[in-house]
Scaffold this motif. Structure first.
Motif: not given
Length: 294
Positions: A222-241
């Protein structure tokens, strides 16, 4: 295959309902509280209009990224733990910035559908101290003066609680005061419930926590807000605001994606759309995030 992709695209544009899986003797269920509509360019600031034009499956009819808001119920026999407590019975709208609207209020009803009442929850463990995870733990229940989980322990990672001044700096002094009498700090690697260990993954916040749940030869992260959207799984370099340290979060997300691709490993994204449980498959055949039941 085409029908499967159409169904998955539809799920990416709606918030999650109740979904449950079993890990041996442990039952794990997503408990919906509400949903959030996000402005994709403002949330993931390294993306472009071209990115989202190429991925319309992630956006609703108004061009917003759809996310879920809720918690994760972990049951072992007659015992129950809740990870995160939703947004609570409130609504927030913003004319600009990453969040367009967020609302909660359904968590108690969702628990009831799962056969549980607030009094069954022995502890609420938090991934971090943001309002869309604290919700019902510090806001009064409708018609009452006390939060619905007033009798439960509140488990917070030690470094996160040590910097609760950051919470107060965000105008959340009342929430911090409501939490304080019930907070029990936990340390990296500590087992907090049968089969559940906390690990600290700073970046989104200074003491952001993930919870690793094991059972039946499998593990769920359960990774919390380390990832906000599934699209970040393909692009882990995209951090959130919302990330406190975007570079550190991106580094952690790269490691997390690799870990989620390991055999017997399931991910849980609390803010994902109706694909909260999934596997990572880096085989070049479609998105890396595959819903568990797809």
């Amino acid at each position: 295959m085409a029908d499967l992709m159409v169904d998955q695209d539809a799920r990416l544009r709606r918030p999650a309902g109740i979904r449950s899986i079993r890990l041996g003797d442990v039952s794990v269920s997503y408990v919906p509280d509400g949903d959030v509509r996000l402005r994709p360019r403002q949330l993931l600031q390294d993306t472009t209009d071209e990115v989202w034009a190429a991925h319309p499956e992630y956006l609703d009819a108004t061009g917003h990224l759809v996310g879920s808001v809720g918690g994760l119920l972990v049951e072992y026999g007659d015992r129950a733990l809740l990870i995160d407590a939703g947004f609570g019975p409130q609504t927030h709208e913003a004319p600009d910035g990453p969040i367009s609207t967020v609302h909660g209020g359904a968590l108690a009803r969702s628990l009831a559908e799962l056969g549980r009442g607030p009094e069954d929850i022995e502890a609420v463990a938090f991934t971090h101290l943001h309002s869309d995870h604290l919700g019902w733990a510090c806001l009064p229940a409708p018609g009452g003066d006390e939060p619905v989980f007033a009798h439960a322990d509140y488990l917070v990672s030690e470094p996160e609680w040590d910097r609760r001044d950051l919470l107060e700096a965000q105008g959340m002094t009342e929430q911090a005061a409501a939490l304080a009498p019930r907070v029990r700090t936990i340390t990296d690697g500590q087992e907090i419930f049968p089969g559940v260990r906390m690990r600290i993954s700073p970046g989104h916040t200074v003491g952001h926590a993930e919870y690793v749940i094991t059972g039946g030869g499998r593990r769920l992260i359960a990774f919390g807000d380390a990832v906000h959207s599934p699209i970040q799984i393909d692009h882990p370099e995209w951090s959130s605001a919302f990330d406190h340290d975007p570079v550190r979060t991106a580094d952690h997300r790269r490691r997390l994606v690799a870990e989620l691709a390991e055999p017997g490993t399931i991910g849980f994204g609390v803010h994902f759309a109706d694909v909260v449980f999934g596997h990572v498959r880096q085989d070049g055949d479609g998105p890396a995030w595959r819903p568990l039941d797809a």
